[in-house]
Scaffold this active site. Structure first.
Site, PDB file in Angstrom:
ATOM      1  N   ARG A  35       0.826  -1.218   0.000  1.00  0.00           N
ATOM      2  CA  ARG A  35       0.000   0.000   0.000  1.00  0.00           C
ATOM      3  C   ARG A  35       0.856   1.262   0.000  1.00  0.00           C
ATOM      4  NH1 ARG A  35      -5.199  -1.367   3.997  1.00  0.00           N
ATOM      5  NH2 ARG A  35      -6.449  -2.336   2.352  1.00  0.00           N
ATOM      6  N   LYS A 195     -17.387 -18.361   4.152  1.00  0.00           N
ATOM      7  CA  LYS A 195     -18.794 -18.273   4.529  1.00  0.00           C
ATOM      8  C   LYS A 195     -19.690 -17.623   3.486  1.00  0.00           C
ATOM      9  CE  LYS A 195     -18.352 -18.390   9.477  1.00  0.00           C
ATOM     10  NZ  LYS A 195     -18.453 -17.615  10.705  1.00  0.00           N
ATOM     11  N   GLY A 352      -8.380  -9.326   0.792  1.00  0.00           N
ATOM     12  CA  GLY A 352      -7.187  -9.753   1.539  1.00  0.00           C
ATOM     13  C   GLY A 352      -6.689 -11.145   1.209  1.00  0.00           C
ATOM     14  N   GLY A 375     -12.510  -4.545   2.297  1.00  0.00           N
ATOM     15  CA  GLY A 375     -13.923  -4.200   2.466  1.00  0.00           C
ATOM     16  C   GLY A 375     -14.478  -3.372   1.315  1.00  0.00           C
TER      17      GLY A 375
HETATM   18  C1  3PG Z   1      -8.687  -1.686   5.184  1.00  0.00           C
HETATM   19  O1  3PG Z   1      -7.566  -2.157   5.442  1.00  0.00           O
HETATM   20  O2  3PG Z   1      -9.692  -2.393   5.013  1.00  0.00           O
HETATM   21  C2  3PG Z   1      -8.803  -0.209   5.028  1.00  0.00           C
HETATM   22  O3  3PG Z   1      -7.595   0.412   5.342  1.00  0.00           O
HETATM   23  C3  3PG Z   1      -9.929   0.316   5.862  1.00  0.00           C
HETATM   24  O4  3PG Z   1      -9.690   0.045   7.217  1.00  0.00           O
HETATM   25  P1  3PG Z   1     -10.921  -0.219   8.186  1.00  0.00           P
HETATM   26  O5  3PG Z   1     -11.532  -1.527   7.775  1.00  0.00           O
HETATM   27  O6  3PG Z   1     -10.341  -0.238   9.568  1.00  0.00           O
HETATM   28  O7  3PG Z   1     -11.893   0.908   7.988  1.00  0.00           O
HETATM   29 MG    MG Z   2     -11.303  -3.278   6.419  1.00  0.00          MG
END
Ligand code: 3PG
Ligand code: MG
Length: 396
Positions: A35, A195, A352, A375
């Site tokens: 990142r 899931k 991820g 997310g």
């Molecule tokens: C992540 O790693 O998903 C982003 O940096 C957002 O972080 P957060 O899920 O803590 O909002």
């Molecule tokens: Mg996140």
């Protein structure tokens, strides 16, 4: 639509850049700098054009000021990534921040302390956003991976300063657009992971968008179970059988072809060197658990993908963290990577686990685009509007 970076005349101007420097770290050492490295392009471009660059980010999920979540340790890796010394401010607002930003010369870059040290950040507080806005003449959002958060530094701020998307944000949106908004057809999606419950909205949206939906990982077990198959000791959300059948129905109506495993790798436990066997999905022994898609399944997936022009991938096909349950994921990943290199398939992956799985298979660099968003990538696959993108499009 939003402005792009080259539309801002930044010489001598203070440019507030929202980056996502929320990197994996252990004992103050960055364990994956991706990142940081991908954020560098925008920062270097701005610095080269004579901007005074002010970088903001969150790190972790602190509740208020907490030294364990200080971003100071990122100064060195960020300096390395941008090829110049990055200056540091102990707070992201207030006198210290103002003094440092006020002292910046054209082309210099500074990093502000964790925006989440202020609870007003996550509350999308307008007063806090104005304090941040006081530090810049322009706002650049380069954090697609935070765009699903309506926080002060990702949402409110975009309404307060003339704003633009950073280069990483732009690349990310272009890649995602090519994958689902205006894809070359036929388009396939691979959705894996453990899931169904966490990916209901995603599956519901994808069946209306793609020609082939390939389901793998633990969630495939729920679908197999919903089709009346025995899944032994496998991870399975039995209470979601009806939901799984609804998704299958919806797919049929939308002419989306669902691809489920035909054979699976089973073992009596999830561990290194567990004794494994390959069985048909109609013959999963009662005392065994499914841990990967089998070779015939991988072949069938590749066969389907052979007719496709576009692939979106989220989630591994098996419990890839432990050998040999990474076989199906690796086989499909290697094939898709080669196909991409040949220019015959556009491949966009994100989330991820997916990035780790592709990295483990050694193919990350061969994919058309690998998103570092977790997310935000999921919410985008769910077809949701991301507040950070909406705010940027509305702009100031
Ligand atoms: C992540 O790693 O998903 C982003 O940096 C957002 O972080 P957060 O899920 O803590 O909002
Ligand atoms: Mg996140």
């Amino acid at each position: 639509m939003f402005r792009t970076l080259n539309q801002l005349n930044v010489r001598g101007k203070r440019v507030l850049v929202r980056a996502d420097l929320n990197v994996p770290a252990k004992d103050g050492i960055v364990t994956d700098a991706s990142r940081i490295e991908r954020s560098a392009a925008t920062l270097c471009d701005l610095a080269r054009r004579g901007a005074r660059v002010v970088v903001m980010s969150h790190f972790g999920r602190p509740k208020g000021v907490d030294a364990a979540f200080s971003m100071r340790f990122l100064v060195d890796p960020l300096s390395q990534a941008v090829g110049q010394t990055v200056l540091w401010a102990d707070d992201c607002v207030g006198r210290d921040a103002a003094r440092l930003v006020g002292s910046l010369r054209d082309g210099e870059i500074c990093l502000l302390e964790n925006v989440r040290f202020h609870p007003e950040e996550e509350a999308n507080d307008p007063t806090f956003a104005r304090e941040l806005a006081a530090l810049g003449d322009f706002y650049v959002n380069d954090a697609f991976s935070c765009a699903h958060r309506a926080h002060a530094s990702t949402e409110a701020l975009a309404h307060l300063l003339p704003s633009a998307a950073g280069l990483l944000m732009q690349a990310e949106l272009e890649a995602l657009g090519k994958a689902l908004e205006k894809p070359e057809k036929p388009v396939a999606a691979i959705v894996g992971g453990s899931k169904v419950s966490t990916k209901l909205d995603l599956l519901g949206n994808l069946v209306t968008k793609v020609d082939y939906l390939i389901i793998g990982g633990g969630m495939a077990n729920t679908f197999l179970f919903a089709q009346g198959k025995a899944v032994g000791k496998s991870l399975c959300e039995r209470e979601l059988a009806d939901t799984a059948r609804e998704i299958l129905d919806k797919a049929r109506e939308a002419h989306c072809h669902i691809v489920l495993p035909v054979d699976v790798v089973v073992a009596d436990r999830f561990g290194e060197n567990a004794e494994t066997q390959v069985v048909s999905v109609d013959a999963v022994p009662e005392d065994q658990m499914i841990l990967d898609a089998g070779p015939a399944s991988a072949e069938a997936i590749i066969d389907r993908l052979g007719g496709c022009k576009t692939l979106v991938w989220n989630g591994p096909l098996g419990a890839f963290e432990i050998v040999p349950f990474d076989k199906a994921t690796n086989a499909v990943a290697v094939w898709a990577a080669e196909r991409t290199v040949q220019g015959r398939l556009l491949t966009v992956a994100g989330g991820g686990d997916t990035v780790s799985a592709l990295a483990k298979a050694g193919v990350e660099a061969k994919f058309s685009y690998v998103s570092l968003a977790g997310g935000a990538f999921l919410e985008w696959l769910e077809g949701k509007e991301l507040p950070g993108i909406v705010a940027l499009s509305q702009g100031a």
